[in-house]
Design an enzyme around this catalytic site. Structure first.
Site, PDB file in Angstrom:
ATOM      1  N   SER A   1       0.858  -1.184   0.000  1.00  0.00           N
ATOM      2  CA  SER A   1       0.000   0.000   0.000  1.00  0.00           C
ATOM      3  C   SER A   1       0.890   1.228   0.000  1.00  0.00           C
ATOM      4  O   SER A   1       2.013   1.191   0.536  1.00  0.00           O
ATOM      5  CB  SER A   1      -0.895   0.025   1.241  1.00  0.00           C
ATOM      6  OG  SER A   1      -1.522   1.283   1.402  1.00  0.00           O
TER       7      SER A   1
ATOM      8  N   TYR B   1      -1.008  -0.025  10.510  1.00  0.00           N
ATOM      9  CA  TYR B   1      -1.137  -0.504   9.134  1.00  0.00           C
ATOM     10  C   TYR B   1       0.034  -0.048   8.274  1.00  0.00           C
ATOM     11  O   TYR B   1       0.653  -0.854   7.557  1.00  0.00           O
ATOM     12  CB  TYR B   1      -2.461  -0.021   8.545  1.00  0.00           C
ATOM     13  CG  TYR B   1      -2.698  -0.433   7.110  1.00  0.00           C
ATOM     14  CD1 TYR B   1      -2.983  -1.757   6.784  1.00  0.00           C
ATOM     15  CD2 TYR B   1      -2.633   0.502   6.076  1.00  0.00           C
ATOM     16  CE1 TYR B   1      -3.202  -2.135   5.475  1.00  0.00           C
ATOM     17  CE2 TYR B   1      -2.849   0.134   4.765  1.00  0.00           C
ATOM     18  CZ  TYR B   1      -3.134  -1.182   4.463  1.00  0.00           C
ATOM     19  OH  TYR B   1      -3.350  -1.556   3.161  1.00  0.00           O
TER      20      TYR B   1
ATOM     21  N   SER C   1       3.154  -1.937   8.970  1.00  0.00           N
ATOM     22  CA  SER C   1       3.143  -3.302   8.446  1.00  0.00           C
ATOM     23  C   SER C   1       3.452  -3.319   6.955  1.00  0.00           C
ATOM     24  O   SER C   1       4.146  -4.215   6.461  1.00  0.00           O
ATOM     25  CB  SER C   1       1.802  -3.976   8.721  1.00  0.00           C
ATOM     26  OG  SER C   1       0.768  -3.474   7.889  1.00  0.00           O
TER      27      SER C   1
END
Length: 268
Positions: free
Chosen positions: A143, A156, A159
């Site tokens: 992402s 998030y 990660s």
């Protein structure tokens, strides 16, 4: 030239919805022998039927939680027993969280890292011997949150940053053995991912997507198909034979604009 995966065994994790579903459907169209993994048996079964309708090949549907050692063990074993080989591993599975250090708790951290980092690490290490034999390749789905900083992206974003670095490390290690490793890093993508994280109603979610489109230089958010096409390109030995260790951002240029402000609005 179009990517062709006829007689190639491709494993797609997180395939029961969203980006994973789009990846599975595209690879089915391109002739792959599929193993698809998800936690929702009903959704996974529906995706399997749609994949089979493309070329008549029934995917191996594996219901498993890849945040657990048992889920990773089952996925690796079932895939190799059923097909006897593996050519492409697509680590798409992931979970999100919207929090910051002032609200953080360890349960959320552990849940995110167990799936997004530990699960990918565990499944990959088990399947690397098969990929070395086939001279196959790995595509990890990350992402832009892994490279773009915004309040609310803990854990998030951490990660995904870890996943990006993991991909580069193993790309270097496995290159002499003929295995390529690349990463696709989506921006805002149409799925239920953000809607689940924010508890937006459908109307609120559509309004958020519209606002997001205005912040993207190319003028629109990504679809799952946009991400799937890049995955297929990188996984193709014909199209990307010398591509390894890359992180390819598919985001319409969002990382160069006001991503921080866009993402922080979700925390309010």
């Amino acid at each position: 030239m179009v990517a062709d995966f006829t007689n190639k065994v491709v494993l797609v994790t997180g395939a029961s919805a969203g980006i994973g579903e789009a990846i599975a459907l595209l690879f089915a169209k391109l002739g792959a022998k599929l193993a698809i993994v998800g936690r929702d048996a009903g959704n996974l079964g529906s995706v399997a039927k749609r994949c089979q309708a493309e070329k008549g090949l029934a995917p191996l549907a594996i219901v498993a939680d890849l945040a657990t050692d048992a889920g990773c063990d089952k996925t690796a074993k079932d895939t190799l027993v059923h097909f006897g080989r593996l050519d492409v591993l697509i680590n798409n599975v992931g979970v999100g969280a919207r929090t910051c250090i002032q609200r953080a708790d360890m349960e959320t951290f552990d849940r995110v890292f167990s799936t997004n980092v530990r699960g990918v690490y565990n499944l990959t290490r088990q399947l690397v011997p098969a990929l070395i034999k086939s001279k196959g390749n790995i595509v990890n789905i990350s992402s832009i949150a892994g490279t773009c900083v915004s309040v609310g992206s803990l854990p998030y974003g951490m990660s995904k940053a870890a996943l990006d670095h993991f991909s580069k490390l193993i790309a270097l290690e496995l290159a002499p053995l003929g295995v390529r490793v690349n990463t696709v890093s989506p921006g805002v993508t149409i799925s239920k991912f953000v809607q689940r994280l924010t508890d937006y109603t459908e109307e609120q979610y559509q309004a958020w997507l519209q606002e997001a489109s205005g912040s993207i230089p190319l003028g629109r958010v990504c679809s799952g198909e946009d991400i799937a096409k890049m995955v297929a390109h990188l996984a193709s030995d014909e199209l990307s034979a010398l591509v390894t260790g890359t992180v390819v951002q598919v985001d319409g240029g969002l990382q160069y604009s006001s991503v921080g402000g866009l993402m922080q609005k979700q925390m309010k």
